[in-house]
Design a protein around this motif. Structure first.
Motif, PDB file in Angstrom:
ATOM      1  N   LEU A   8       0.603  -0.918  -0.486  1.00 59.85           N
ATOM      2  CA  LEU A   8       0.062   0.237  -0.604  1.00 59.85           C
ATOM      3  C   LEU A   8       0.909   1.224   0.068  1.00 59.85           C
ATOM      4  N   ARG A   9       2.401   0.816   0.983  1.00 60.85           N
ATOM      5  CA  ARG A   9       2.454   2.848   1.296  1.00 60.85           C
ATOM      6  C   ARG A   9       3.305   3.031  -0.462  1.00 60.85           C
ATOM      7  N   ARG A  11       2.330   2.020  -3.199  1.00 59.23           N
ATOM      8  CA  ARG A  11       1.405   2.647  -4.091  1.00 59.23           C
ATOM      9  C   ARG A  11       1.001   3.907  -3.774  1.00 59.23           C
ATOM     10  N   HIS A  12       1.080   4.351  -2.935  1.00 60.75           N
ATOM     11  CA  HIS A  12       0.416   5.687  -2.201  1.00 60.75           C
ATOM     12  C   HIS A  12       1.276   6.037  -1.285  1.00 60.75           C
ATOM     13  N   PRO A  13       2.599   6.743  -1.551  1.00 56.78           N
ATOM     14  CA  PRO A  13       3.444   6.919  -0.339  1.00 56.78           C
ATOM     15  C   PRO A  13       2.642   8.187   0.469  1.00 56.78           C
ATOM     16  N   LEU A  14       3.180   7.807   2.299  1.00 62.36           N
ATOM     17  CA  LEU A  14       2.912   8.754   2.615  1.00 62.36           C
ATOM     18  C   LEU A  14       3.949   9.428   3.507  1.00 62.36           C
TER      19      LEU A  14
END
Length: 93
Positions: A8-9, A11-14
């Motif tokens: 998830l990280r 694909r979608h950097p936090l």
């Protein structure tokens, strides 16, 4: 779950700071130390801070609520520093 978090990280950097809290009962057994090592590795791969909370079991938020609250507050302070030039005086930024 760690693999799911990493995927998830990716694909979608936090942009927010992250902390991996690992509950530890204080034992020096091979399994406990392996668990801590895996959690430290996960923190490294996430670019997160790693903290051991002890003595604590699986439900670290029930065993050590103050340490969990402190970790949340510390992460919040780090996030605010990032938004404001990572703690630099804005007059000189």
């Amino acid at each position: 779950m760690a693999a799911e978090v990493l995927a998830l990280r990716a694909r979608h950097p936090l942009a927010a700071p992250a902390t991996v809290l690992a509950g530890h009962d204080g034992s020096a057994g091979r399994g406990a130390l392996r668990w801590l090592g895996r959690q430290a590795e996960l923190a490294g791969r996430l670019g997160a801070r790693f903290e051991v909370v002890e003595p604590a079991g699986h439900l670290v938020m029930l065993d050590r609520p103050r340490q969990v609250a402190r970790a949340v507050l510390d992460a919040s302070a780090r996030g605010q520093g990032r938004e404001q030039g990572q703690g630099q005086d804005q007059r000189f930024a």
